[in-house]
Every structure is written in C-alpha cells, then in structure tokens.
Scaffold this motif. Structure first.
Motif, PDB file in Angstrom:
ATOM      1  N   LYS A 165      46.796  36.155 -46.111  1.00  0.00           N
ATOM      2  CA  LYS A 165      46.488  35.939 -47.376  1.00  0.00           C
ATOM      3  C   LYS A 165      47.249  34.718 -48.038  1.00  0.00           C
ATOM      4  O   LYS A 165      46.654  33.932 -49.028  1.00  0.00           O
ATOM      5  CB  LYS A 165      46.873  36.962 -48.338  1.00  0.00           C
ATOM      6  N   TYR A 168      45.293  31.505 -46.511  1.00  0.00           N
ATOM      7  CA  TYR A 168      43.722  31.506 -46.732  1.00  0.00           C
ATOM      8  C   TYR A 168      43.721  32.303 -48.165  1.00  0.00           C
ATOM      9  O   TYR A 168      42.787  33.360 -48.003  1.00  0.00           O
ATOM     10  CB  TYR A 168      42.968  31.798 -45.439  1.00  0.00           C
ATOM     11  N   ASP A 170      41.956  31.671 -50.746  1.00  0.00           N
ATOM     12  CA  ASP A 170      40.452  31.924 -51.076  1.00  0.00           C
ATOM     13  C   ASP A 170      39.699  32.977 -50.514  1.00  0.00           C
ATOM     14  O   ASP A 170      39.286  33.638 -51.124  1.00  0.00           O
ATOM     15  CB  ASP A 170      39.945  30.633 -51.335  1.00  0.00           C
ATOM     16  N   GLN A 171      39.785  32.786 -49.258  1.00  0.00           N
ATOM     17  CA  GLN A 171      38.908  33.636 -48.241  1.00  0.00           C
ATOM     18  C   GLN A 171      39.389  35.330 -48.441  1.00  0.00           C
ATOM     19  O   GLN A 171      38.590  35.880 -48.467  1.00  0.00           O
ATOM     20  CB  GLN A 171      38.916  33.452 -47.153  1.00  0.00           C
ATOM     21  N   ASN A 173      41.344  36.596 -50.992  1.00  0.00           N
ATOM     22  CA  ASN A 173      40.914  37.120 -52.380  1.00  0.00           C
ATOM     23  C   ASN A 173      39.315  37.486 -52.446  1.00  0.00           C
ATOM     24  O   ASN A 173      38.848  38.316 -53.018  1.00  0.00           O
ATOM     25  CB  ASN A 173      41.274  36.133 -53.542  1.00  0.00           C
ATOM     26  N   SER A 174      38.501  36.872 -51.942  1.00  0.00           N
ATOM     27  CA  SER A 174      36.996  36.838 -51.930  1.00  0.00           C
ATOM     28  C   SER A 174      36.594  38.039 -51.114  1.00  0.00           C
ATOM     29  O   SER A 174      35.812  38.852 -51.308  1.00  0.00           O
ATOM     30  CB  SER A 174      36.168  35.597 -51.713  1.00  0.00           C
ATOM     31  N   GLU A 396      32.130  28.034 -52.297  1.00  0.00           N
ATOM     32  CA  GLU A 396      32.627  28.009 -53.750  1.00  0.00           C
ATOM     33  C   GLU A 396      33.727  26.732 -53.663  1.00  0.00           C
ATOM     34  O   GLU A 396      34.301  26.313 -52.742  1.00  0.00           O
ATOM     35  CB  GLU A 396      33.691  29.320 -53.878  1.00  0.00           C
ATOM     36  N   ASN A 398      37.713  25.679 -55.185  1.00  0.00           N
ATOM     37  CA  ASN A 398      38.661  26.372 -55.845  1.00  0.00           C
ATOM     38  C   ASN A 398      39.310  25.184 -56.675  1.00  0.00           C
ATOM     39  O   ASN A 398      38.871  24.322 -57.028  1.00  0.00           O
ATOM     40  CB  ASN A 398      39.770  26.705 -54.778  1.00  0.00           C
ATOM     41  N   GLU A 402      38.606  22.158 -53.676  1.00  0.00           N
ATOM     42  CA  GLU A 402      38.714  22.550 -52.244  1.00  0.00           C
ATOM     43  C   GLU A 402      37.244  23.541 -51.977  1.00  0.00           C
ATOM     44  O   GLU A 402      37.184  24.423 -52.608  1.00  0.00           O
ATOM     45  CB  GLU A 402      39.615  22.871 -51.148  1.00  0.00           C
ATOM     46  N   THR A 403      36.421  23.122 -51.007  1.00  0.00           N
ATOM     47  CA  THR A 403      35.273  23.857 -50.831  1.00  0.00           C
ATOM     48  C   THR A 403      35.489  25.171 -49.942  1.00  0.00           C
ATOM     49  O   THR A 403      36.092  24.635 -48.578  1.00  0.00           O
ATOM     50  CB  THR A 403      34.065  23.131 -50.464  1.00  0.00           C
ATOM     51  N   TYR A 404      35.009  26.125 -49.911  1.00  0.00           N
ATOM     52  CA  TYR A 404      35.328  27.262 -49.005  1.00  0.00           C
ATOM     53  C   TYR A 404      34.003  28.277 -49.020  1.00  0.00           C
ATOM     54  O   TYR A 404      33.391  28.380 -50.007  1.00  0.00           O
ATOM     55  CB  TYR A 404      36.670  27.947 -49.040  1.00  0.00           C
ATOM     56  N   SER A 406      32.834  32.015 -49.613  1.00  0.00           N
ATOM     57  CA  SER A 406      33.386  32.888 -50.186  1.00  0.00           C
ATOM     58  C   SER A 406      32.969  34.287 -48.959  1.00  0.00           C
ATOM     59  O   SER A 406      32.091  34.194 -48.118  1.00  0.00           O
ATOM     60  CB  SER A 406      32.440  33.597 -51.294  1.00  0.00           C
TER      61      SER A 406
END
Length: 527
Positions: A165, A168, A170-171, A173-174, A396, A398, A402-404, A406
């Motif tokens: 966590k 990563y 963002d990953q 939390n999604s 998504e 952030n 930065e693109t990631y 979800s």
C-alpha cells in the motif's frame, strides 16, 4: 630594461587580440550552428504513436524531420517501476544521441525497450518519415506483451495487499473500494427453477450473487453450501493459491476448515502479480495448462482475469481444480461437453459428473463462470480488440498527474468516459443496446429454464413410477444432461450475453432443442 618591457607589453597585446578574435569566431560559428539547428527544428513535426510494452501500451512523442530526430519523450506507460522504467528513462536520450533505433535493449527491460523503439518507428512512419533510415524495420506482427508464469516450490513468503500500500497507494486504495459492492442477490428466489435443476447439489441449498473481491472470503465462509475439501478455496484467496504453488496439488485434498485458519484476505495483488506488482503473472498453474501453447498469444490482462473467470471442474481422483480444455481451439462449449461425456478422460471410464440428481438419475455437470471462454470464443465482437482491463479497470489520474489502472472493477456501462471516448465510435447508445440485449437473453434464459424444469419433473415421475428400465431412460437422461449444460453455460456467465451475443444465442438454441428432444421422447415413452 625599458626596451624589454615594451616588447613584453607588445606580445601580450598581440596575444589578447588573437584570443579575442578566436572567441568572436567561436561565437559566430555557434550562432550560425544555432540558426541552422533552429531552422531544421522549425520544420520538424511532432508525432505520437504507441506500441505494446510489458504491462501495457508505451506512448511516445517524437520531434523529427527528414534529416534528424530532435526529441523523443515517453508520455505514457504502465511499465514496472525499477524494471521497465530503466528503458523509459534511458532509451529516448540514446535514440536522439545516436540518431539510431538500432540500439541494444536496456538490460532487464527488453520488452519495454522494443516497445519504445517500435513506437518511435510508428511515429516516424505516421509523419511520412522513414524508420529504416534509423536502422529499424517495423515488424509485420507487432510485439505483444506476454504474461509471466508463476514459479512453484520457491519457498517465498506470500505478500498481501497491505504490504504494497505504501509503494502502490492508488492501486491499493482502489482495490479497497471493491468493498462498496456489498449487495447479494438470492438466485434461488429470482430463478425458482434452480432448486429443481440443481437438486442434490449445494447450489440448490444456497446460491447468492458474488460481491466485490474484497468479500470473497467472507462470502464463501457464510454460504450454506457444504465445503468438504480445500479445493473450494480455489479463486477465492491468494493464500490458497500460494499454498498450492508451494505444496503441490495435494493441497486440494486438505480439509476445508484446516485451510480456513490460514486464510487472511480475498483476491488481491498476488493473484495477478505474484510478488511483483506491475508485472502480470498467472499464479494458477491449472490455467497455464489450460492454454497450452496458446498462452503467449493471449493478452496478459485477459489471462489474469481468465484464471478465475473460467469453466473448471474438480478432478475426480486428485480433487485438483482442472480445466476441460488445453488450447483456445478446444475451449468452445461443444468441445468441452464432448470432453466431459467421454469416459476415457476420467478414472473408471465414466463420463464426468459433479453430482447425480437424486430423483431423475441424471449425472449433471455444474458449469462455473466461463467469462474467458465466452469473451474469447468464436463470434465475440471485441476479442482481440479490448482486454478485460480495458473495459473493467478504468484508467485514473492521481494528484501527481500519473496514470494508473483502477483496481475497483466496474461494468463498462458505469464508465461514461470510456463510453464517450471509445465505445461511441461504434455505438450510438451503448448502454441502451446492452440493456436491450441482456433483457432478451434474460427472457430466453427463463423460458428455457422453465422448460428444463418441466423435463426434470416428467423424468422424475417416470423414474418414481418404476415402469421403465434404465435402457429406456438413459438416452433421455443424456439429452437432459447436455441441454442443462448449454443452458447453464449461459446462466452462470456474468455478462448476460454482452460478452458474446452470438455464442450466447447458440447455447440457448442448443439447450432448447435438446430439451425439446428429451421431452418429446419422454412423452412418447410414457403415453
């Protein structure tokens, strides 16, 4: 003394004048070079293109003209930090410096390196410029990203979602947001025919819809279906997947409650990435076997999802989770049914059955959730164009830009941005079209389901009467078994026809036809 001093001053003046003239000459040369460079750069075109990397597409922006490449920038990628990013950081500068695409790959990042070079070549080509001038020929078949295969028996410790966590967020939390999908639909209430069709099996006792990945463990613990063996943990938790990978298929025979004590969370990072987030790794070895030589030809995202969303069975002898196909060509419903019906494929020579209906004597097959076989099956309108991640894992951005992807999996119908920017190119009203299709499939599923229920009751009455021999009833039982298999293949597939309308219709047609044959033969026999 005065004469020597005058001579020294004269020499110093000459040296100063020479140095001054040299500096002026350098300045003129630099200005001229700059003017030439600016003139060339002013004629350059800014071009963009993408090519498949290790994890996803790598997009580049190239500034070039017919004489030179002036700039290469990687504008978007999903490559693994510290691995693929070694190439995204170093290779663009090398291309500009060497004015060549015939460069060695960055060590440890071969696929990403090739993606960058190919994307630059495609960008040049899109602007009418020649990649060959820079030592690169665009391959006829673009390089595709390939998933990793899990290594077994390594002794490595399983890392859970919380372990990642910080790296990563963002990953992570999604992924936690999958807890928001907390509604359960009671299928036995919504589809009353199921109690008869699944009679004698656990799904006739308790059958609720699946919630988000966050609840996988809680849902299987709460169900009223009996779980005698640990193989019921398959696809519910990385803890069991890791156990199988470390201990072998004997883990499938363990007691369910014994394994329960070692379970901590539902589907999470290890399931799709092993212990290397950012790289897709298929961790279910039975799924690797199920694709055979076709493994590398399937998009990694489809493999990651497909390893759980498939039609599987428990092997009668080893109790291991097993797939009824070993290639893409053998994963259609008809071929899989033929596999189940061939007793030579199973110990004892009997066709496979998950259970036997106690009133009809029909040896039934319980289809699981064949999303992979349906979506990539013949007739699919989008197979090979979009992956599971494209439709169910929105991109998504952030706070840092930065693109990631979800990890809160959603229906594409709940993604307005995807519909507007992608789906609308072919669909005027995607949501309306899909809802209309699903309503049609749902109506037909009810219709054929009730016909199967009627057949089941007629057959049960014939058996209970004691008037007919197995020789008379077995051909009808065989038709009933096959009819329910085709019906169940549609019923348990979660897209309700949207993944592959053609295959869905074909399965319902076969189910209806076989059911009609069985009913007709039974009525003729019992008149």
């Amino acid at each position: 003394m005065k004469t020597d001093k005058a001579k020294r001053e004269k020499r110093l003046n000459l040296i100063g004048m020479s140095c001054g003239m040299f500096l002026v000459l350098l300045l003129v040369i630099n200005i001229a070079s700059g003017l030439v460079a600016r003139a060339a750069s002013a004629n350059a075109r800014t071009l963009t293109a993408s090519a498949p990397g290790k994890v996803g597409d790598v997009t580049v922006q190239v500034k070039a003209d017919d004489k030179k490449i002036y700039e290469v920038i990687v504008t978007e990628h999903s490559e693994t930090e510290g691995i693929g990013t070694m190439a995204t950081d170093a290779l663009p500068g090398q291309i500009v410096e060497k004015q060549s695409l015939a460069l060695d790959a960055v060590s440890g990042a071969t696929v990403t390196s090739e993606a960058i070079k190919q994307a630059v070549a495609l960008a040049l080509q899109s602007g009418g410029l020649s990649p060959e001038a820079y030592g690169y020929t665009i391959p006829e078949t673009p390089v595709k990203p390939v998933a990793h295969k899990v290594e077994t028996g390594t002794g490595v410790q399983l890392l859970h979602a919380a372990d990642w966590k910080e790296q990563y967020p963002d990953q992570y939390n999604s992924w936690l947001m999958t807890s928001e999908s907390d509604e359960i639909e009671d299928y036995l209430e919504v589809y009353p025919m199921l109690r008869g069709l699944y009679e004698g099996y656990g799904f006739a006792i308790d059958y609720g819809s699946a919630r988000g990945h966050y609840y996988d463990v809680q849902d299987i613990e709460a169900t009223g279906r009996p779980h005698p063996l640990a193989n019921c943990w398959t696809c519910k938790t990385p803890d069991f997947t890791h156990m199988v990978n470390e201990e072998g298929i004997e883990a499938y025979k363990k007691d369910w409650t014994e394994v329960q004590a070692r379970i901590t969370e539902g589907i999470s990072c290890y399931t799709c990435h092993a212990n290397t987030p950012g790289e897709i790794t298929v961790t279910h070895t039975y799924w690797i076997d199920a694709l055979g030589d076709d493994f590398d030809s399937v998009a990694p995202a489809d493999l990651a999802c497909g390893q759980c969303h498939n039609e599987y069975y428990f092997h009668p002898e080893t109790k291991a989770t097993t797939i009824a196909h070993n290639s893409l060509a053998t994963m259609d419903p008809e071929t899989m049914l033929a596999f189940f019906n061939d007793g030579a494929n199973f110990p004892g020579g009997e066709p496979f059955a998950d259970w036997t209906n106690p009133r009809t004597g029909v040896r039934q097959i319980k289809v699981q959730h064949p999303e992979f076989e349906t979506y990539l099956g013949a007739g699919s309108p989008h197979a090979g164009t979009f992956t599971c991640a494209d439709c169910h894992m929105p991109k998504e951005v952030n706070a840092n830009g930065e693109t990631y992807h979800s990890h809160n999996l959603i229906s594409p119908l709940d993604n307005p941005e995807l519909i507007e920017n992608t789906c609308s190119a072919c669909h005027f009203d995607l949501v309306g079209e899909v809802r209309a299709l699903q309503a049609k499939v749902e109506t037909r599923t009810y219709t054929v389901g009730y016909r199967l229920e009627y057949l089941t009751e007629l057959l049960a009455q014939a058996v209970s009467s004691g008037k007919y021999t197995d020789g008379q009833l077995d051909p009808i039982r065989s038709l009933a078994r096959d009819a329910q298999f085709y019906w169940d293949f549609v019923f348990v597939e979660n897209a309700e026809g949207a993944h592959n309308p053609s295959l869905t219709s074909q399965c319902l047609d076969k189910a209806d036809e076989l059911c009609a044959q069985a009913t007709g033969q039974l009525l003729a026999l019992t008149r």
